[in-house]
Design a protein around this motif. Sequence first.
Motif, PDB file in Angstrom:
ATOM      1  N   LYS A   1     -19.171 -56.454 -11.028  1.00 46.99           N
ATOM      2  CA  LYS A   1     -20.095 -57.533 -10.678  1.00 46.99           C
ATOM      3  C   LYS A   1     -19.426 -58.911 -10.725  1.00 46.99           C
ATOM      4  CE  LYS A   1     -24.346 -55.173 -12.024  1.00 46.99           C
ATOM      5  NZ  LYS A   1     -25.560 -55.210 -12.885  1.00 46.99           N
ATOM      6  N   GLN A   2     -18.203 -58.967 -11.232  1.00 52.41           N
ATOM      7  CA  GLN A   2     -17.485 -60.238 -11.353  1.00 52.41           C
ATOM      8  C   GLN A   2     -16.384 -60.398 -10.314  1.00 52.41           C
ATOM      9  OE1 GLN A   2     -17.596 -59.229 -15.884  1.00 52.41           O
ATOM     10  NE2 GLN A   2     -16.543 -61.189 -15.689  1.00 52.41           N
ATOM     11  N   ILE A   3     -16.375 -59.537  -9.308  1.00 52.00           N
ATOM     12  CA  ILE A   3     -15.339 -59.576  -8.277  1.00 52.00           C
ATOM     13  C   ILE A   3     -15.882 -60.268  -7.024  1.00 52.00           C
ATOM     14  CG2 ILE A   3     -13.897 -58.183  -6.742  1.00 52.00           C
ATOM     15  CD1 ILE A   3     -13.816 -56.074  -9.006  1.00 52.00           C
ATOM     16  N   PHE A   4     -15.170 -61.305  -6.571  1.00 44.87           N
ATOM     17  CA  PHE A   4     -15.615 -62.095  -5.421  1.00 44.87           C
ATOM     18  C   PHE A   4     -14.436 -62.360  -4.470  1.00 44.87           C
ATOM     19  CE2 PHE A   4     -18.654 -63.081  -8.732  1.00 44.87           C
ATOM     20  CZ  PHE A   4     -19.875 -63.105  -8.064  1.00 44.87           C
ATOM     21  N   PRO A   5     -14.743 -62.605  -3.206  1.00 45.19           N
ATOM     22  CA  PRO A   5     -13.677 -63.007  -2.263  1.00 45.19           C
ATOM     23  C   PRO A   5     -13.421 -64.505  -2.380  1.00 45.19           C
ATOM     24  CG  PRO A   5     -15.763 -62.836  -1.104  1.00 45.19           C
ATOM     25  CD  PRO A   5     -16.050 -62.457  -2.534  1.00 45.19           C
ATOM     26  N   VAL A   6     -12.183 -64.922  -2.181  1.00 46.40           N
ATOM     27  CA  VAL A   6     -11.858 -66.349  -2.123  1.00 46.40           C
ATOM     28  C   VAL A   6     -11.045 -66.612  -0.857  1.00 46.40           C
ATOM     29  CG1 VAL A   6     -11.983 -66.853  -4.591  1.00 46.40           C
ATOM     30  CG2 VAL A   6      -9.847 -65.998  -3.638  1.00 46.40           C
ATOM     31  N   ILE A   7     -11.364 -67.724  -0.208  1.00 44.15           N
ATOM     32  CA  ILE A   7     -10.673 -68.112   1.024  1.00 44.15           C
ATOM     33  C   ILE A   7      -9.469 -68.980   0.683  1.00 44.15           C
ATOM     34  CG2 ILE A   7     -10.879 -69.404   3.179  1.00 44.15           C
ATOM     35  CD1 ILE A   7     -12.426 -66.872   3.289  1.00 44.15           C
ATOM     36  N   ARG A   8      -8.343 -68.686   1.334  1.00 44.85           N
ATOM     37  CA  ARG A   8      -7.141 -69.489   1.172  1.00 44.85           C
ATOM     38  C   ARG A   8      -6.498 -69.705   2.546  1.00 44.85           C
ATOM     39  NH1 ARG A   8      -9.151 -70.398  -2.942  1.00 44.85           N
ATOM     40  NH2 ARG A   8      -8.368 -70.160  -5.073  1.00 44.85           N
ATOM     41  N   SER A   9      -5.621 -70.678   2.632  1.00 43.00           N
ATOM     42  CA  SER A   9      -4.901 -70.918   3.881  1.00 43.00           C
ATOM     43  C   SER A   9      -3.865 -69.812   4.086  1.00 43.00           C
ATOM     44  CB  SER A   9      -4.196 -72.270   3.826  1.00 43.00           C
ATOM     45  OG  SER A   9      -3.118 -72.231   2.914  1.00 43.00           O
ATOM     46  N   THR A  10      -3.387 -69.674   5.305  1.00 38.17           N
ATOM     47  CA  THR A  10      -2.373 -68.646   5.585  1.00 38.17           C
ATOM     48  C   THR A  10      -1.024 -69.001   4.962  1.00 38.17           C
ATOM     49  OG1 THR A  10      -2.031 -69.744   7.711  1.00 38.17           O
ATOM     50  CG2 THR A  10      -3.430 -67.790   7.704  1.00 38.17           C
ATOM     51  N   SER A  11      -0.865 -70.241   4.497  1.00 40.08           N
ATOM     52  CA  SER A  11       0.378 -70.637   3.828  1.00 40.08           C
ATOM     53  C   SER A  11       0.331 -70.337   2.327  1.00 40.08           C
ATOM     54  CB  SER A  11       0.644 -72.134   4.036  1.00 40.08           C
ATOM     55  OG  SER A  11      -0.388 -72.911   3.460  1.00 40.08           O
ATOM     56  N   PHE A  12      -0.819 -69.885   1.839  1.00 41.91           N
ATOM     57  CA  PHE A  12      -0.956 -69.576   0.412  1.00 41.91           C
ATOM     58  C   PHE A  12      -0.067 -68.375   0.071  1.00 41.91           C
ATOM     59  CE2 PHE A  12      -3.083 -67.764  -3.334  1.00 41.91           C
ATOM     60  CZ  PHE A  12      -3.272 -68.902  -4.107  1.00 41.91           C
ATOM     61  N   PRO A  13       0.644 -68.392  -1.071  1.00 44.88           N
ATOM     62  CA  PRO A  13       1.536 -67.283  -1.437  1.00 44.88           C
ATOM     63  C   PRO A  13       0.806 -65.945  -1.485  1.00 44.88           C
ATOM     64  CG  PRO A  13       1.860 -69.159  -2.904  1.00 44.88           C
ATOM     65  CD  PRO A  13       0.649 -69.472  -2.079  1.00 44.88           C
ATOM     66  N   THR A  14       1.464 -64.904  -1.006  1.00 46.28           N
ATOM     67  CA  THR A  14       0.859 -63.571  -1.021  1.00 46.28           C
ATOM     68  C   THR A  14       1.328 -62.742  -2.207  1.00 46.28           C
ATOM     69  OG1 THR A  14       2.590 -62.781   0.470  1.00 46.28           O
ATOM     70  CG2 THR A  14       0.527 -63.525   1.472  1.00 46.28           C
ATOM     71  N   SER A  15       2.051 -63.376  -3.119  1.00 42.85           N
ATOM     72  CA  SER A  15       2.449 -62.689  -4.359  1.00 42.85           C
ATOM     73  C   SER A  15       2.273 -63.660  -5.526  1.00 42.85           C
ATOM     74  CB  SER A  15       3.894 -62.196  -4.288  1.00 42.85           C
ATOM     75  OG  SER A  15       4.778 -63.278  -4.094  1.00 42.85           O
ATOM     76  N   SER A  16       2.065 -63.100  -6.714  1.00 43.83           N
ATOM     77  CA  SER A  16       1.875 -63.921  -7.907  1.00 43.83           C
ATOM     78  C   SER A  16       3.220 -64.452  -8.386  1.00 43.83           C
ATOM     79  CB  SER A  16       1.222 -63.085  -9.011  1.00 43.83           C
ATOM     80  OG  SER A  16       2.109 -62.070  -9.444  1.00 43.83           O
ATOM     81  N   ASN A  17       3.187 -65.349  -9.376  1.00 44.45           N
ATOM     82  CA  ASN A  17       4.434 -65.904  -9.916  1.00 44.45           C
ATOM     83  C   ASN A  17       5.298 -64.822 -10.551  1.00 44.45           C
ATOM     84  OD1 ASN A  17       3.895 -68.557  -9.185  1.00 44.45           O
ATOM     85  ND2 ASN A  17       2.692 -68.943 -11.016  1.00 44.45           N
TER      86      ASN A  17
END
Length: 269
Positions: free
Chosen positions: A87-103
């Motif tokens: 119930k705590q999972i939601f979609p978030v919108i980001r630009s296509t330049s946003f990194p596709t991997s975590s740090n």
Amino acid sequence: MKMTSLKMKKILEERLTDSSLNTKYNREQDTLRLEWKSSNQGVTIKLPNIIAKYNERGEQAIDELVDHIHESLKIMNQSYQLEGMEKQIFPVIRSTSFPTSSNSGAELVFKEHTAETRIFYAIDLGKSYRLIDRVMLEKENWSDKQIDEIATFNLRSLEQSYKVDTVADNDFYFFAKQDGYDASRILNDSLLEEIAGMSKGELAVAVPHQDVLILADIRNKTGYDILAQMTMKFFTEGRIPITSLPFIYEERKLTPIFILAKNKPEDKK
């Protein structure tokens, strides 16, 4: 007294002091990075952006940034599971330049949306959230389709209230609940269809940054100019910018448009 990058760096280092953190200042890029010594995970702050907000809003801008960094660093230092948190999972919108991997190098789970935007997924943690990576998904043996369906279902449960402003006979609908998912409401088809059904002109949509969704019933040429200026202003001021390009919503599809001053866009390919 004029705020400089070195002064802002010193203020942030004093406010964010912690023996478990390393701080790194990059003079060429004018950034300050704070990261955990144990994992090298952390956040990078673009100092000119913070100085601009400080010049506009004063100490409040620094207070908000410090709170956000504290939350982000805390989340990075913890592990999370998806099971039981549906119930705590939601979609978030980001630009296509946003990194596709975590740090840490883990691939983030995302879905293509428009030429300007992508859909990522997050676990809501109250004051902040954690983007879901593929390692988390594989641990639960969940599919991309499953996480998308859960997130989309939860999105529809969010409050959909808005404020309306009429300027030069054009209606502008603002969604700004500050819950972290304002821009995500662009994914609510029933909401877009509802506003489209009320519109007397052409429906335009904008997600300049994470904390606002603008729907505009454009009825004349002036409306396009107003929308373009408004979207750019929000884009430059947002904490997490997405895109300065609005979209035309037509037949349940979003098409990015370039708006030329005092002209209705003619190319909507």
